[in-house]
Design a protein around this motif. Structure first.
Motif, PDB file in Angstrom:
ATOM      1  N   TYR A   1       0.837  -1.210   0.000  1.00 31.22           N
ATOM      2  CA  TYR A   1       0.000   0.000   0.000  1.00 31.22           C
ATOM      3  C   TYR A   1       0.868   1.253   0.000  1.00 31.22           C
ATOM      4  N   ARG A   2       1.984   1.203   0.694  1.00 32.70           N
ATOM      5  CA  ARG A   2       2.900   2.337   0.692  1.00 32.70           C
ATOM      6  C   ARG A   2       3.494   2.554  -0.703  1.00 32.70           C
ATOM      7  N   ALA A   3       3.788   1.472  -1.384  1.00 38.00           N
ATOM      8  CA  ALA A   3       4.383   1.595  -2.720  1.00 38.00           C
ATOM      9  C   ALA A   3       3.411   2.237  -3.710  1.00 38.00           C
ATOM     10  N   VAL A   4       2.145   1.831  -3.694  1.00 43.50           N
ATOM     11  CA  VAL A   4       1.200   2.457  -4.627  1.00 43.50           C
ATOM     12  C   VAL A   4       0.929   3.902  -4.218  1.00 43.50           C
ATOM     13  N   THR A   5       1.010   4.187  -2.918  1.00 46.80           N
ATOM     14  CA  THR A   5       0.873   5.579  -2.469  1.00 46.80           C
ATOM     15  C   THR A   5       2.025   6.417  -3.000  1.00 46.80           C
ATOM     16  N   LEU A   6       3.223   5.868  -2.967  1.00 50.76           N
ATOM     17  CA  LEU A   6       4.376   6.564  -3.530  1.00 50.76           C
ATOM     18  C   LEU A   6       4.179   6.813  -5.018  1.00 50.76           C
ATOM     19  N   ALA A   7       3.606   5.847  -5.721  1.00 52.30           N
ATOM     20  CA  ALA A   7       3.339   6.030  -7.146  1.00 52.30           C
ATOM     21  C   ALA A   7       2.420   7.225  -7.377  1.00 52.30           C
ATOM     22  N   VAL A   8       1.402   7.347  -6.523  1.00 50.61           N
ATOM     23  CA  VAL A   8       0.468   8.472  -6.634  1.00 50.61           C
ATOM     24  C   VAL A   8       1.185   9.796  -6.371  1.00 50.61           C
ATOM     25  N   LEU A   9       2.024   9.829  -5.348  1.00 52.69           N
ATOM     26  CA  LEU A   9       2.757  11.055  -5.019  1.00 52.69           C
ATOM     27  C   LEU A   9       3.745  11.415  -6.122  1.00 52.69           C
TER      28      LEU A   9
ATOM     29  N   VAL B   1      -0.799   7.332   3.108  1.00 51.77           N
ATOM     30  CA  VAL B   1      -1.114   5.936   2.814  1.00 51.77           C
ATOM     31  C   VAL B   1      -2.506   5.520   3.282  1.00 51.77           C
ATOM     32  N   SER B   2      -2.983   6.019   4.408  1.00 50.56           N
ATOM     33  CA  SER B   2      -4.313   5.612   4.876  1.00 50.56           C
ATOM     34  C   SER B   2      -5.393   6.058   3.905  1.00 50.56           C
ATOM     35  N   ALA B   3      -5.241   7.260   3.330  1.00 51.89           N
ATOM     36  CA  ALA B   3      -6.231   7.760   2.374  1.00 51.89           C
ATOM     37  C   ALA B   3      -6.251   6.921   1.104  1.00 51.89           C
TER      38      ALA B   3
ATOM     39  N   ARG C   1      -4.332   7.838  12.056  1.00 50.81           N
ATOM     40  CA  ARG C   1      -4.291   6.668  11.175  1.00 50.81           C
ATOM     41  C   ARG C   1      -5.204   5.564  11.685  1.00 50.81           C
ATOM     42  N   ASP C   2      -5.246   5.362  12.995  1.00 46.96           N
ATOM     43  CA  ASP C   2      -6.154   4.362  13.572  1.00 46.96           C
ATOM     44  C   ASP C   2      -7.600   4.652  13.172  1.00 46.96           C
ATOM     45  N   THR C   3      -7.984   5.928  13.286  1.00 47.38           N
ATOM     46  CA  THR C   3      -9.354   6.328  12.970  1.00 47.38           C
ATOM     47  C   THR C   3      -9.668   6.079  11.503  1.00 47.38           C
ATOM     48  N   LEU C   4      -8.747   6.477  10.618  1.00 49.06           N
ATOM     49  CA  LEU C   4      -8.959   6.267   9.193  1.00 49.06           C
ATOM     50  C   LEU C   4      -9.021   4.782   8.849  1.00 49.06           C
ATOM     51  N   ASP C   5      -8.095   4.010   9.407  1.00 49.59           N
ATOM     52  CA  ASP C   5      -8.015   2.591   9.059  1.00 49.59           C
ATOM     53  C   ASP C   5      -9.197   1.790   9.608  1.00 49.59           C
ATOM     54  N   SER C   6      -9.682   2.168  10.781  1.00 48.21           N
ATOM     55  CA  SER C   6     -10.771   1.394  11.397  1.00 48.21           C
ATOM     56  C   SER C   6     -12.155   1.828  10.923  1.00 48.21           C
ATOM     57  N   SER C   7     -12.235   3.009  10.290  1.00 43.88           N
ATOM     58  CA  SER C   7     -13.544   3.511   9.864  1.00 43.88           C
ATOM     59  C   SER C   7     -13.769   3.425   8.362  1.00 43.88           C
ATOM     60  N   ARG C   8     -12.762   2.985   7.609  1.00 44.48           N
ATOM     61  CA  ARG C   8     -12.939   2.920   6.151  1.00 44.48           C
ATOM     62  C   ARG C   8     -13.982   1.855   5.798  1.00 44.48           C
ATOM     63  N   ALA C   9     -14.633   2.039   4.655  1.00 42.32           N
ATOM     64  CA  ALA C   9     -15.677   1.109   4.229  1.00 42.32           C
ATOM     65  C   ALA C   9     -15.089  -0.224   3.780  1.00 42.32           C
ATOM     66  N   ALA C  10     -13.936  -0.180   3.130  1.00 45.12           N
ATOM     67  CA  ALA C  10     -13.326  -1.407   2.597  1.00 45.12           C
ATOM     68  C   ALA C  10     -12.310  -1.979   3.577  1.00 45.12           C
ATOM     69  N   SER C  11     -12.532  -3.201   4.010  1.00 47.53           N
ATOM     70  CA  SER C  11     -11.584  -3.939   4.860  1.00 47.53           C
ATOM     71  C   SER C  11     -11.087  -3.116   6.048  1.00 47.53           C
ATOM     72  N   PRO C  12     -11.983  -2.673   6.923  1.00 40.84           N
ATOM     73  CA  PRO C  12     -11.531  -1.862   8.060  1.00 40.84           C
ATOM     74  C   PRO C  12     -10.627  -2.648   9.000  1.00 40.84           C
TER      75      PRO C  12
END
Length: 251
Positions: free
Chosen positions: A41-49, A108-110, A193-204
């Motif tokens: 996930y970090r790698a694809v985030t880097l790709a976006v950045l 990365v959380s976003a 990050r905890d809040t974002l990761d635990s509240s996301r719709a996909a695979s919280p």
């Protein structure tokens, strides 16, 4: 080497609980493969950045940012499952150090909240797990949705926890040791990050119903590894103990 792992060990938990150190250490101890899904996930985030696409939490949380999805899905990843050298390549470049930087950590959380991104990477992760098992190897997989989504049939599911204060201290020490600049307020960043990761719709982020929760706040790495090896042995996932003269580890 304390025997050989057979099957899948899923290690989940929030940032700073020791997932990477624990999962990699267990894989090395039990002659298994190792997969760090967070690095993907970090790698694809880097790709976006790198593509200059703005990562806005509000826009991406609802899967409304087409540019982010397009870049993330187009990223070419090559992931090593050797615990002695767990490398991630993005479009041919070794980015293992770069993906641990503060800019990627903040975004990365976003990016990982996007359903399309998660679907693509979960498919890749499942293929990697299947390939290891088809080769007769065990594999230790770490992340935030391993026991619930990536490998729900794992023979052992562990959910690591630790206090916010301990987790923040570990993250600061890790950044200092690696010469990286951390967040201005590490504890607040972990909570975010905890809040974002635990509240996301996909695979919280949440423990699987049959996961064993292990609080690492007062344990050193040897203590955590002993606990996980004991759990794996209890489930008869470790072979060759008699051959190497190792009994069941206390924990």
């Amino acid at each position: 080497m304390d025997g050989t792992l057979r099957g899948v060990v899923a290690v989940d938990g929030p940032s700073g609980t020791g997932k990477s150190t624990t999962a990699r250490g267990l894989a090395m101890r039990l002659d298994a493969r190792y997969l760090d899904t967070g690095a993907m996930y970090r790698a694809v985030t880097l790709a976006v950045l790198r593509a200059g696409v703005p990562v806005d939490v509000a826009a991406t949380a609802a899967d409304g940012h087409d540019e982010v999805v397009a870049v993330a899905l187009g990223a070419r990843l090559d992931v090593s499952t050797d615990p002695a050298e767990p490398r991630v390549r993005l479009d041919g470049d070794d980015v293992d150090a770069e993906i641990r930087g503060s800019e990627v950590t903040a975004a990365v959380s976003a990016v990982s909240a996007l359903t399309a991104v998660r679907a693509r990477l979960v498919e890749m992760q499942r293929r990697i797990v299947r390939a290891a098992l088809d080769d007769g190897a065990g594999i230790v997989v770490e992340g935030r949705d391993i026991g619930t989504v990536v490998a729900p049939d794992a023979g052992l599911k562990v959910f690591l926890t630790a206090s916010e204060l301990v987790r923040a201290g570990r993250r600061d020490a890790e950044n200092t040791a690696a010469g990286r600049r951390g967040a201005p307020d590490t504890r607040a960043d972990l909570v975010r990050r905890d809040t974002l990761d635990s509240s996301r719709a996909a695979s919280p982020l949440r423990p699987a119903h049959d996961a064993v929760e292990v609080d690492t706040s007062t344990l050193d790495i040897d203590g955590v590894l002993a606990r996980l090896q004991h759990l794996a042995e209890d489930r008869e996932m470790v072979t060759g103990l008699a051959d190497v003269g190792v009994g069941t580890t206390g924990g």
